[in-house]
Design an enzyme around this catalytic site. Sequence first.
Site, PDB file in Angstrom:
ATOM      1  N   HIS A 313      53.237 129.400 -11.105  1.00  0.00           N
ATOM      2  CA  HIS A 313      52.599 129.722 -10.177  1.00  0.00           C
ATOM      3  C   HIS A 313      52.370 128.999  -8.988  1.00  0.00           C
ATOM      4  CE1 HIS A 313      49.480 131.692  -7.890  1.00  0.00           C
ATOM      5  NE2 HIS A 313      49.730 132.930  -8.463  1.00  0.00           N
ATOM      6  N   ASP A 371      51.272 137.919 -15.254  1.00  0.00           N
ATOM      7  CA  ASP A 371      52.543 138.680 -15.644  1.00  0.00           C
ATOM      8  C   ASP A 371      52.991 138.492 -16.924  1.00  0.00           C
ATOM      9  OD1 ASP A 371      53.415 138.516 -12.210  1.00  0.00           O
ATOM     10  OD2 ASP A 371      52.716 140.119 -13.281  1.00  0.00           O
TER      11      ASP A 371
HETATM   12  C1  SDX Z   1      52.554 136.707  -9.012  1.00  0.00           C
HETATM   13  O1  SDX Z   1      51.185 134.017  -5.568  1.00  0.00           O
HETATM   14  C2  SDX Z   1      50.551 134.829  -6.028  1.00  0.00           C
HETATM   15  O2  SDX Z   1      49.319 134.526  -5.988  1.00  0.00           O
HETATM   16  C3  SDX Z   1      51.155 135.896  -6.978  1.00  0.00           C
HETATM   17  C4  SDX Z   1      50.328 136.621  -7.856  1.00  0.00           C
HETATM   18  C5  SDX Z   1      49.573 137.423  -7.147  1.00  0.00           C
HETATM   19  O3  SDX Z   1      48.621 137.847  -8.094  1.00  0.00           O
HETATM   20  O4  SDX Z   1      49.788 137.818  -6.079  1.00  0.00           O
HETATM   21  O5  SDX Z   1      49.911 135.579  -8.751  1.00  0.00           O
HETATM   22  C6  SDX Z   1      51.409 137.355  -8.788  1.00  0.00           C
HETATM   23  O6  SDX Z   1      53.530 136.760  -8.388  1.00  0.00           O
HETATM   24  C7  SDX Z   1      52.774 135.680 -10.278  1.00  0.00           C
HETATM   25  C8  SDX Z   1      54.084 135.131 -10.400  1.00  0.00           C
HETATM   26  C9  SDX Z   1      55.117 135.565 -11.014  1.00  0.00           C
HETATM   27  N1  SDX Z   1      56.347 135.138 -11.342  1.00  0.00           N
HETATM   28  C10 SDX Z   1      56.941 134.759 -12.313  1.00  0.00           C
HETATM   29  O7  SDX Z   1      56.402 134.719 -13.372  1.00  0.00           O
HETATM   30  C11 SDX Z   1      58.306 134.365 -12.088  1.00  0.00           C
HETATM   31  C12 SDX Z   1      58.749 133.009 -12.809  1.00  0.00           C
HETATM   32  N2  SDX Z   1      58.088 131.960 -12.094  1.00  0.00           N
HETATM   33  C13 SDX Z   1      58.580 131.183 -10.965  1.00  0.00           C
HETATM   34  O8  SDX Z   1      59.616 132.021 -10.138  1.00  0.00           O
HETATM   35  C14 SDX Z   1      57.967 130.332 -10.108  1.00  0.00           C
HETATM   36  O9  SDX Z   1      56.982 129.724 -10.941  1.00  0.00           O
HETATM   37  C15 SDX Z   1      56.914 130.921  -8.925  1.00  0.00           C
HETATM   38  C16 SDX Z   1      57.705 131.850  -8.093  1.00  0.00           C
HETATM   39  C17 SDX Z   1      55.751 131.887  -9.485  1.00  0.00           C
HETATM   40  C18 SDX Z   1      56.206 129.823  -8.204  1.00  0.00           C
HETATM   41  O10 SDX Z   1      57.450 129.116  -7.604  1.00  0.00           O
HETATM   42  P1  SDX Z   1      57.203 127.895  -6.679  1.00  0.00           P
HETATM   43  O11 SDX Z   1      55.612 127.647  -6.453  1.00  0.00           O
HETATM   44  O12 SDX Z   1      58.101 127.948  -5.676  1.00  0.00           O
HETATM   45  O13 SDX Z   1      57.522 126.714  -7.584  1.00  0.00           O
HETATM   46  P2  SDX Z   1      59.030 126.187  -7.753  1.00  0.00           P
HETATM   47  O14 SDX Z   1      60.004 127.266  -7.927  1.00  0.00           O
HETATM   48  O15 SDX Z   1      59.404 125.166  -6.918  1.00  0.00           O
HETATM   49  O16 SDX Z   1      58.899 125.356  -9.362  1.00  0.00           O
HETATM   50  C19 SDX Z   1      58.569 123.857  -9.354  1.00  0.00           C
HETATM   51  C20 SDX Z   1      59.525 123.601 -10.660  1.00  0.00           C
HETATM   52  C21 SDX Z   1      60.998 123.701 -10.355  1.00  0.00           C
HETATM   53  O17 SDX Z   1      61.615 123.000 -11.095  1.00  0.00           O
HETATM   54  P3  SDX Z   1      62.267 121.538 -10.445  1.00  0.00           P
HETATM   55  O18 SDX Z   1      63.003 121.814  -9.140  1.00  0.00           O
HETATM   56  O19 SDX Z   1      60.820 120.607  -9.786  1.00  0.00           O
HETATM   57  O20 SDX Z   1      63.094 120.735 -11.313  1.00  0.00           O
HETATM   58  O21 SDX Z   1      59.094 124.414 -11.866  1.00  0.00           O
HETATM   59  C22 SDX Z   1      60.325 125.036 -12.121  1.00  0.00           C
HETATM   60  C23 SDX Z   1      61.211 125.084 -11.057  1.00  0.00           C
HETATM   61  O22 SDX Z   1      62.700 125.393 -11.329  1.00  0.00           O
HETATM   62  N3  SDX Z   1      59.754 126.507 -12.367  1.00  0.00           N
HETATM   63  C24 SDX Z   1      60.259 126.994 -13.529  1.00  0.00           C
HETATM   64  C25 SDX Z   1      59.509 128.202 -13.539  1.00  0.00           C
HETATM   65  N4  SDX Z   1      58.707 128.404 -12.628  1.00  0.00           N
HETATM   66  C26 SDX Z   1      58.825 127.412 -11.933  1.00  0.00           C
HETATM   67  N5  SDX Z   1      61.026 126.736 -14.540  1.00  0.00           N
HETATM   68  C27 SDX Z   1      61.076 127.744 -15.572  1.00  0.00           C
HETATM   69  N6  SDX Z   1      60.375 128.766 -15.669  1.00  0.00           N
HETATM   70  C28 SDX Z   1      59.561 129.249 -14.561  1.00  0.00           C
HETATM   71  N7  SDX Z   1      59.084 130.505 -14.486  1.00  0.00           N
END
Ligand code: SDX
Length: 436
Positions: A313, A371
Amino acid sequence: MKLADHKATLSFSNGAPSMELPVYAGTIGPNVIDIRKLYGQTGMFTYDPGFLSTASCQSAITYIDGDKGELLYRGYPIEQIATQCDYLDTCYLLLNGELPNEPERNGFHKLILNHTMVNEQMQFFLRGFRRDAHPMAVLTGLVGALSAFYHDSTDINNPEHRRIAAIRLIAKMPTLVAMAYKYGVGQPYMYPRNDLSYAGNFLRMMFGTPCEDYVVNPVLERALDRIFILHADHEQNASTSTVRLCGSSGTNPFAAIAAGVACLWGPAHGGANEACLNMLEDIQAKGGVAKVGEFMNQVKDKNSGVKLMGFGHRVYKNYDPRAKMMQETCNEVLGELGLENDPLFKLAKELEKIALEDDYFVQRKLYPNVDFYSGIVQRAIGIPVKLFTGIFALARTVGWIAQLNEMIGDPEYKIGRPRQLFTGSTRRDVPTLGQR
Ligand code: SDX
């Protein structure tokens, strides 16, 4: 907001004049540096794609402490709201800032439950879609189409129009989501019933048929009401920011909410519950818990592009409090339905256990978000995977409206118009065809 007892000073190593920037404090949470005069005084913009360090507005609706894993709706902890209130109480709170007393509660419930029908013409919009159209495509169209029927509540700058549009959207979203579902399964639409609860009415419109009476299961009714509460609002997330930006042009509330529906559909946002359930079913089909290790290796391999959906998140760097509540709701519903041994629930709990002990996730502070478990409980209730995000949109409609109304009611608001760092071609002349 109030001026903090200190300012920020911006200085440049090239001798350009430094400038002082006011710092403002809210009631809780990070202070902000007011950069509104930055471009005028320096000719420079800030640069923050994804808005990781940007406050787009001031708001009094929802507060999230990502480090503590805390979520407050108008100051009340989500855990208390989800156990002591129902969704319509939550709607009243988000819209008005206070929980309703008994007369206010009864009046608001009645107002919503008596405006759940949609114009009979709405059903003809659905006929234009293929029966297998994704419900979010249908919903995006239907919500936008509402603005064609309610010209008496489309002036976003008129508080009475905003109030009426809010009632109409909250009341009619369940009807529209259920119609999208019925259209997809080829069953007749079920008209809403004013004598049922908000969640009970939705269950009946979804799973009832004209052939027999539908009896609402109180455990499922309560579980669905709680799912609505947990999804109601969440600060300035992507879809809420979309609604604010869209509404800042002065467009009508229905069009702005339709933009929110479209944004929520994305798998990185509200579409994650559908993607998470598909991920669990995919692992289950390949061998279930025995295949978790292999899957986790894929997730940790940057080149795989595989993410553990339902994890991570932008704000929560601790356990999403909604995920905890959702897991409890899972236990209740699966218990009620005799599905305690649901393989996907067991798989999800195993995935969570392994992830929370794995350095890749621990280092990146990746925890289950709202989720991760919501798909399992919705599937147990009988909601098809493709409709999960539609349920999220139904529940988030009140948050979008509350945030939109707060923006429009803010005398400082302007149309949103970000700038850019231009990295394209400098001025050049068009070559003749022969010269290209
Ligand atoms: C919702 O914003 C909100 O409030 C949204 C929400 C709401 O109520 O409105 O809470 C609802 O959208 C919840 C989130 C649902 N999405 C997912 O579950 C999809 C999987 N999650 C990721 O796509 C990600 O965690 C995000 C999009 C939710 C957040 O992404 P960020 O903040 O841009 O973080 P990032 O992608 O920069 O991640 C940081 C690191 C990265 O690795 P490095 O580049 O540092 O090596 O963490 C890794 C990412 O690759 N990472 C994950 C991951 N989420 C982040 N690796 C594996 N699996 C994951 N789910």
